[in-house]
Design an enzyme around this catalytic site. Structure first.
Site, PDB file in Angstrom:
ATOM      1  N   ASP A  37       8.233  -7.928 -11.235  1.00 54.55           N
ATOM      2  CA  ASP A  37       6.872  -7.720 -10.741  1.00 54.55           C
ATOM      3  C   ASP A  37       6.359  -9.024 -10.157  1.00 54.55           C
ATOM      4  OD1 ASP A  37       3.966  -6.994 -10.542  1.00 54.55           O
ATOM      5  OD2 ASP A  37       4.607  -5.263 -11.713  1.00 54.55           O
ATOM      6  N   ASP A  62       8.708 -11.080  -5.934  1.00 57.60           N
ATOM      7  CA  ASP A  62       8.092 -10.349  -4.820  1.00 57.60           C
ATOM      8  C   ASP A  62       9.208  -9.509  -4.215  1.00 57.60           C
ATOM      9  OD1 ASP A  62       7.097  -9.388  -2.440  1.00 57.60           O
ATOM     10  OD2 ASP A  62       6.212 -11.300  -1.806  1.00 57.60           O
ATOM     11  N   ASN A  89       9.906   1.266  -8.100  1.00 55.82           N
ATOM     12  CA  ASN A  89       8.573   1.790  -8.407  1.00 55.82           C
ATOM     13  C   ASN A  89       7.439   0.983  -7.783  1.00 55.82           C
ATOM     14  OD1 ASN A  89       6.410   3.065 -10.354  1.00 55.82           O
ATOM     15  ND2 ASN A  89       6.330   0.845 -10.733  1.00 55.82           N
ATOM     16  N   TYR A 155       0.858   4.566   4.033  1.00 60.86           N
ATOM     17  CA  TYR A 155       1.378   4.994   2.728  1.00 60.86           C
ATOM     18  C   TYR A 155       2.203   6.276   2.897  1.00 60.86           C
ATOM     19  CZ  TYR A 155       1.344   6.080  -2.306  1.00 60.86           C
ATOM     20  OH  TYR A 155       1.712   6.354  -3.609  1.00 60.86           O
ATOM     21  N   THR A 190      -4.377   4.932 -12.180  1.00 59.42           N
ATOM     22  CA  THR A 190      -3.844   3.592 -12.446  1.00 59.42           C
ATOM     23  C   THR A 190      -4.680   2.615 -11.615  1.00 59.42           C
ATOM     24  OG1 THR A 190      -2.368   3.784 -10.571  1.00 59.42           O
ATOM     25  CG2 THR A 190      -1.488   4.502 -12.702  1.00 59.42           C
TER      26      THR A 190
HETATM   27  N1  LIG Z   1      -0.852   6.405  -9.398  1.00 58.16           N
HETATM   28  C1  LIG Z   1      -0.620   7.434  -8.615  1.00 58.16           C
HETATM   29  O1  LIG Z   1      -1.431   8.368  -8.529  1.00 58.16           O
HETATM   30  C2  LIG Z   1       0.643   7.506  -7.811  1.00 58.16           C
HETATM   31  C3  LIG Z   1       0.931   8.709  -7.155  1.00 58.16           C
HETATM   32  C4  LIG Z   1       2.086   8.806  -6.403  1.00 58.16           C
HETATM   33  C5  LIG Z   1       2.944   7.738  -6.323  1.00 58.16           C
HETATM   34  N2  LIG Z   1       2.635   6.578  -6.947  1.00 58.16           N
HETATM   35  C6  LIG Z   1       3.560   5.469  -6.802  1.00 58.16           C
HETATM   36  O2  LIG Z   1       3.943   5.008  -8.069  1.00 58.16           O
HETATM   37  C7  LIG Z   1       4.265   3.622  -8.000  1.00 58.16           C
HETATM   38  C8  LIG Z   1       3.494   2.855  -9.058  1.00 58.16           C
HETATM   39  O3  LIG Z   1       2.124   2.980  -8.755  1.00 58.16           O
HETATM   40  P1  LIG Z   1       0.967   2.714  -9.827  1.00 58.16           P
HETATM   41  O4  LIG Z   1      -0.019   3.773  -9.623  1.00 58.16           O
HETATM   42  O5  LIG Z   1       1.565   2.501 -11.160  1.00 58.16           O
HETATM   43  O6  LIG Z   1       0.364   1.359  -9.233  1.00 58.16           O
HETATM   44  P2  LIG Z   1      -0.125   0.022  -9.981  1.00 58.16           P
HETATM   45  O7  LIG Z   1      -0.934  -0.707  -8.973  1.00 58.16           O
HETATM   46  O8  LIG Z   1      -0.727   0.356 -11.287  1.00 58.16           O
HETATM   47  O9  LIG Z   1       1.239  -0.741 -10.252  1.00 58.16           O
HETATM   48  C9  LIG Z   1       2.049  -1.176  -9.193  1.00 58.16           C
HETATM   49  C10 LIG Z   1       2.804  -2.414  -9.627  1.00 58.16           C
HETATM   50  O10 LIG Z   1       3.579  -2.857  -8.503  1.00 58.16           O
HETATM   51  C11 LIG Z   1       3.470  -4.274  -8.451  1.00 58.16           C
HETATM   52  N3  LIG Z   1       3.710  -4.769  -7.098  1.00 58.16           N
HETATM   53  C12 LIG Z   1       2.941  -4.586  -6.001  1.00 58.16           C
HETATM   54  N4  LIG Z   1       3.441  -5.279  -4.957  1.00 58.16           N
HETATM   55  C13 LIG Z   1       4.563  -5.898  -5.402  1.00 58.16           C
HETATM   56  C14 LIG Z   1       5.524  -6.756  -4.808  1.00 58.16           C
HETATM   57  N5  LIG Z   1       5.440  -7.137  -3.518  1.00 58.16           N
HETATM   58  N6  LIG Z   1       6.543  -7.205  -5.568  1.00 58.16           N
HETATM   59  C15 LIG Z   1       6.645  -6.853  -6.861  1.00 58.16           C
HETATM   60  N7  LIG Z   1       5.759  -6.062  -7.492  1.00 58.16           N
HETATM   61  C16 LIG Z   1       4.739  -5.572  -6.761  1.00 58.16           C
HETATM   62  C17 LIG Z   1       2.047  -4.567  -8.908  1.00 58.16           C
HETATM   63  O11 LIG Z   1       1.884  -5.907  -9.309  1.00 58.16           O
HETATM   64  C18 LIG Z   1       1.888  -3.566 -10.053  1.00 58.16           C
HETATM   65  O12 LIG Z   1       2.294  -4.105 -11.282  1.00 58.16           O
HETATM   66  C19 LIG Z   1       3.942   3.181  -6.571  1.00 58.16           C
HETATM   67  O13 LIG Z   1       5.109   3.183  -5.789  1.00 58.16           O
HETATM   68  C20 LIG Z   1       2.986   4.250  -6.102  1.00 58.16           C
HETATM   69  O14 LIG Z   1       2.978   4.397  -4.716  1.00 58.16           O
HETATM   70  C21 LIG Z   1       1.502   6.439  -7.687  1.00 58.16           C
END
Ligand SMILES: NC(=O)c1ccc[n+]([C@@H]2O[C@H](COP(=O)([O-])OP(=O)(O)OC[C@H]3O[C@@H](n4cnc5c(N)ncnc54)[C@H](O)[C@@H]3O)[C@@H](O)[C@H]2O)c1
Length: 255
Positions: A37, A62, A89, A155, A190
């Site tokens: 992360d 990153d 993820n 997105y 989230t």
């Molecule tokens: N929450 C939802 O409703 C939802 C729905 C569909 C898909 N998703 C997908 O699920 C995944 C997780 O989303 P979430 O809701 O847990 O988001 P979140 O923001 O809670 O967590 C995302 C994590 O990714 C990390 N991150 C972001 N950019 C980064 C980078 N360049 N390098 C390393 N780490 C990085 C962030 O620091 C964070 O810890 C994502 O791919 C998101 O698109 C989420």
């Protein structure tokens, strides 16, 4: 249960939200888990896993930076010996502007994290997965990789790309016994969704009510709803599953 005993997993974006739940459930099933992360909060997640008796490693990474990604995969294998599971993820929602008003830089920022990073992590995990005799890659796409929501254009593009990248890699690496599947979550509150609601200027309570109503099973989901799907796809119970898209969305896309 111990569906992943002896396995080693990398979870990108494991420092928060869905990734944190995925890391925890994979570890509970017996996997050693490397959390990658950009946010140092990943260290807290790893400390929590270790305190619960699991093997875990944080590599601040990153995932859009190829050298960092290569180094993180090497650090994981250096620590745990092998790699069997990659969960792509990490993701961001990006600006909520219509296509005709969207700056190119914002398009590129979202594509970098949500699509290019999936390519980079896969690229640098595959040699290690091959050395393990196979494995499982789980790409977290979205309902927005399947249908339109009328918002956040890059997105949608990024998550749609991940959906078909998954199927193509499933074919390419089937002979190496590396399975590739995508997961398509519906809305889960989230940090990502909270930012999306805030940026839209939505009242948080009204947003929750409106988003709940889009999911026929009675509301938005929880991170564990996704984590259990990932555990299944990572495990040998899914040994004959590749190129599939597992939709976990409370019925959002069933219409
Ligand atoms: N929450 C939802 O409703 C939802 C729905 C569909 C898909 N998703 C997908 O699920 C995944 C997780 O989303 P979430 O809701 O847990 O988001 P979140 O923001 O809670 O967590 C995302 C994590 O990714 C990390 N991150 C972001 N950019 C980064 C980078 N360049 N390098 C390393 N780490 C990085 C962030 O620091 C964070 O810890 C994502 O791919 C998101 O698109 C989420």
């Amino acid at each position: 249960m111990s569906r992943l005993t002896g396995q080693v997993a990398v979870v990108t974006g494991g420092g928060n939200g869905l990734g944190e739940a995925i890391a925890l459930r994979l570890a509970e099933e017996g996997a050693a888990v490397a959390v990658l992360d950009i946010d140092p909060r990943g260290q807290t997640v790893v400390e929590r896993l270790e305190a619960a008796g699991h093997r875990a490693l944080f590599v601040q990474t990153d995932v859009t930076d190829e050298a960092q990604v290569r180094g993180a995969m090497e650090a994981t294998v250096g620590r745990f010996g092998r790699l069997h599971v990659l969960v792509n993820n990490a993701g961001i929602e990006g600006a909520n502007q219509p296509t005709d008003q969207l700056p190119l830089s914002e398009w590129e920022r979202v594509m970098a994290v949500n699509t290019t990073a999936v390519f980079l992590c896969t690229k640098h995990a595959v040699p290690h997965l091959k050395r393990s005799g196979g494995g499982s890659v789980v790409n977290i796409s979205s309902i927005y990789g399947i249908v339109g929501g009328g918002d956040i254009p890059p997105y949608h593009a990024a998550k749609g790309a991940v959906r078909t990248m998954t199927k193509n890699d499933a074919l390419t690496y089937a002979a190496d016994r590396i399975r590739f599947n995508s997961v398509h979550p519906g809305f889960i509150f989230t940090s990502l969704v909270n930012r999306y609601v805030h940026d839209a200027g939505w009242d948080p309570k009204a947003a929750k009510t409106a988003l709940d109503a889009l999911h026929p099973l009675g509301g938005t989901g929880t991170p564990d709803d996704i984590a259990w799907g990932v555990v299944y796809l990572a495990s040998d119970q899914a040994r004959w599953v590749t190129g599939a898209e597992l939709v976990i969305d409370g019925g959002y896309t069933a219409r």
